[in-house]
Design an enzyme around this catalytic site. Sequence first.
Site, PDB file in Angstrom:
ATOM      1  N   GLN A 171     -31.859 -28.374-102.768  1.00 35.34           N
ATOM      2  CA  GLN A 171     -30.781 -27.906-103.600  1.00 35.34           C
ATOM      3  C   GLN A 171     -30.081 -29.073-104.561  1.00 35.34           C
ATOM      4  OE1 GLN A 171     -28.152 -24.774-101.782  1.00 35.34           O
ATOM      5  NE2 GLN A 171     -29.640 -24.874 -99.877  1.00 35.34           N
ATOM      6  N   GLY A 172     -30.747 -30.053-104.303  1.00 34.49           N
ATOM      7  CA  GLY A 172     -30.458 -31.225-105.260  1.00 34.49           C
ATOM      8  C   GLY A 172     -29.460 -32.261-104.737  1.00 34.49           C
TER       9      GLY A 172
ATOM     10  N   PRO B 136     -24.737 -28.031 -95.940  1.00 35.56           N
ATOM     11  CA  PRO B 136     -26.074 -27.707 -96.582  1.00 35.56           C
ATOM     12  C   PRO B 136     -26.177 -28.033 -98.027  1.00 35.56           C
ATOM     13  CG  PRO B 136     -25.082 -25.714 -96.503  1.00 35.56           C
ATOM     14  CD  PRO B 136     -23.892 -26.626 -96.037  1.00 35.56           C
TER      15      PRO B 136
ATOM     16  N   ASP C 224     -19.157  -8.906 -89.171  1.00 33.29           N
ATOM     17  CA  ASP C 224     -19.052  -7.497 -88.654  1.00 33.29           C
ATOM     18  C   ASP C 224     -17.682  -7.516 -88.103  1.00 33.29           C
ATOM     19  OD1 ASP C 224     -19.716  -4.939 -88.253  1.00 33.29           O
ATOM     20  OD2 ASP C 224     -21.671  -5.548 -87.875  1.00 33.29           O
ATOM     21  N   ILE C 225     -17.363  -6.308 -87.502  1.00 30.39           N
ATOM     22  CA  ILE C 225     -16.323  -6.075 -86.819  1.00 30.39           C
ATOM     23  C   ILE C 225     -16.338  -6.968 -85.424  1.00 30.39           C
ATOM     24  CG2 ILE C 225     -15.533  -3.785 -87.632  1.00 30.39           C
ATOM     25  CD1 ILE C 225     -16.765  -2.629 -85.011  1.00 30.39           C
TER      26      ILE C 225
ATOM     27  N   LEU D  35     -26.804 -16.780 -88.318  1.00 28.63           N
ATOM     28  CA  LEU D  35     -27.133 -15.349 -88.736  1.00 28.63           C
ATOM     29  C   LEU D  35     -25.953 -14.957 -89.878  1.00 28.63           C
ATOM     30  CD1 LEU D  35     -28.136 -13.998 -85.277  1.00 28.63           C
ATOM     31  CD2 LEU D  35     -29.371 -14.749 -87.244  1.00 28.63           C
ATOM     32  N   LYS D  36     -24.914 -15.806 -89.926  1.00 32.17           N
ATOM     33  CA  LYS D  36     -23.816 -15.639 -91.079  1.00 32.17           C
ATOM     34  C   LYS D  36     -23.283 -14.233 -90.682  1.00 32.17           C
ATOM     35  CE  LYS D  36     -25.198 -18.792 -94.536  1.00 32.17           C
ATOM     36  NZ  LYS D  36     -26.635 -19.046 -94.123  1.00 32.17           N
TER      37      LYS D  36
ATOM     38  N   SER E  82     -23.284 -23.283-100.872  1.00 30.60           N
ATOM     39  CA  SER E  82     -23.768 -24.167-101.659  1.00 30.60           C
ATOM     40  C   SER E  82     -24.286 -23.733-103.004  1.00 30.60           C
ATOM     41  CB  SER E  82     -24.917 -24.890-100.906  1.00 30.60           C
ATOM     42  OG  SER E  82     -26.008 -23.963-100.657  1.00 30.60           O
TER      43      SER E  82
HETATM   44  P1  BMP Z   1     -32.728 -26.136 -97.552  1.00 26.25           P
HETATM   45  O1  BMP Z   1     -32.206 -27.533 -97.511  1.00 26.25           O
HETATM   46  O2  BMP Z   1     -34.141 -25.531 -97.695  1.00 26.25           O
HETATM   47  O3  BMP Z   1     -32.220 -25.519 -99.056  1.00 26.25           O
HETATM   48  O4  BMP Z   1     -32.019 -25.181 -96.777  1.00 26.25           O
HETATM   49  C1  BMP Z   1     -30.512 -25.060 -96.584  1.00 26.25           C
HETATM   50  C2  BMP Z   1     -30.386 -24.166 -95.295  1.00 26.25           C
HETATM   51  O5  BMP Z   1     -28.816 -24.377 -95.159  1.00 26.25           O
HETATM   52  C3  BMP Z   1     -30.709 -22.849 -95.224  1.00 26.25           C
HETATM   53  O6  BMP Z   1     -30.991 -22.593 -93.976  1.00 26.25           O
HETATM   54  C4  BMP Z   1     -29.870 -21.974 -95.681  1.00 26.25           C
HETATM   55  O7  BMP Z   1     -29.656 -20.587 -95.226  1.00 26.25           O
HETATM   56  C5  BMP Z   1     -28.607 -22.930 -95.142  1.00 26.25           C
HETATM   57  N1  BMP Z   1     -27.286 -22.660 -96.031  1.00 26.25           N
HETATM   58  C6  BMP Z   1     -27.240 -22.952 -97.346  1.00 26.25           C
HETATM   59  O8  BMP Z   1     -28.316 -23.412 -97.918  1.00 26.25           O
HETATM   60  N2  BMP Z   1     -26.040 -22.981 -98.156  1.00 26.25           N
HETATM   61  C7  BMP Z   1     -24.823 -22.428 -97.457  1.00 26.25           C
HETATM   62  O9  BMP Z   1     -23.927 -22.368 -98.343  1.00 26.25           O
HETATM   63  C8  BMP Z   1     -24.836 -22.065 -96.108  1.00 26.25           C
HETATM   64  C9  BMP Z   1     -26.104 -22.201 -95.404  1.00 26.25           C
HETATM   65  O10 BMP Z   1     -25.962 -21.866 -94.136  1.00 26.25           O
END
Ligand code: BMP
Length: 226
Positions: free
Chosen positions: A179-180, A174, A68-69, A64-65, A121
């Site tokens: 994302q490549g 991630p 908050d406080i 949920l990233k 990322s």
């Molecule tokens: P995907 O492989 O479909 O791009 O998903 C990446 C997952 O990692 C997503 O749930 C995204 O919220 C999470 N994420 C990210 O892509 N980059 C970050 O820096 C942090 C993440 O939690």
Amino acid sequence: MGKVVVALDPPPRVEPEGWVRERVNHLCELVSSFKVGLPLVLRTGVIRLRELFSVCSKPLIADLKLADIGDIMSYVVEVLADAGVSAVISHAFVGRRGALDVLITKSEELGVKPILVVSMSHQGSTEFIDKHLSEFVNIALELRVWGVVAPATRREVISSVRELAGSELRIFSPGIGAQGAEPGSAICSGADYEIVGRAVTSSPNPKEALEKIIYEQERRVRECRS
Ligand code: BMP
């Protein structure tokens, strides 16, 4: 066994519970853990998580990233603990006093493992977040969190985090697939787990897609360690 965390983020127009159930059933035996976030939880409510994941004994990470406080983040962790969640992801940038210190104390009390985002990322992570990378890693070390998130899309960041943290922290990366970044590349740079979402979950055959990613991951890791 591969070291993959599968992110289960249902796209907007699918029926989320059926979508998750199908993927949990097919992927459970292959994953290290599953990760869920707002795309699922906003639609089903946290209350559905326990039942949706009841067929799989792997840990569930709630992404949920939180930012908050401390008292309010603690409320959220209490709800997540009741839902059977094993770990929770928060941002590091809210700082220790009155925020992360309170959250970590509460998480420990409830047996929920804290993970902090120290870098992201997407490219915009360099605009603000990455400028404080070493401070965020220090916070993670001082608070003895369970793990940190650092991007597979910028491997030099993973290497820096590993250098700063030694073997103290688990690094979750991630950015593999959609994302490549290539499977195995983050682990070769010092990560412990690679987070993969759409490259697996949007495939017509998610199990086959994950098997291929694990195969590639293991191959690359063998190569870089030899
Ligand atoms: P995907 O492989 O479909 O791009 O998903 C990446 C997952 O990692 C997503 O749930 C995204 O919220 C999470 N994420 C990210 O892509 N980059 C970050 O820096 C942090 C993440 O939690």
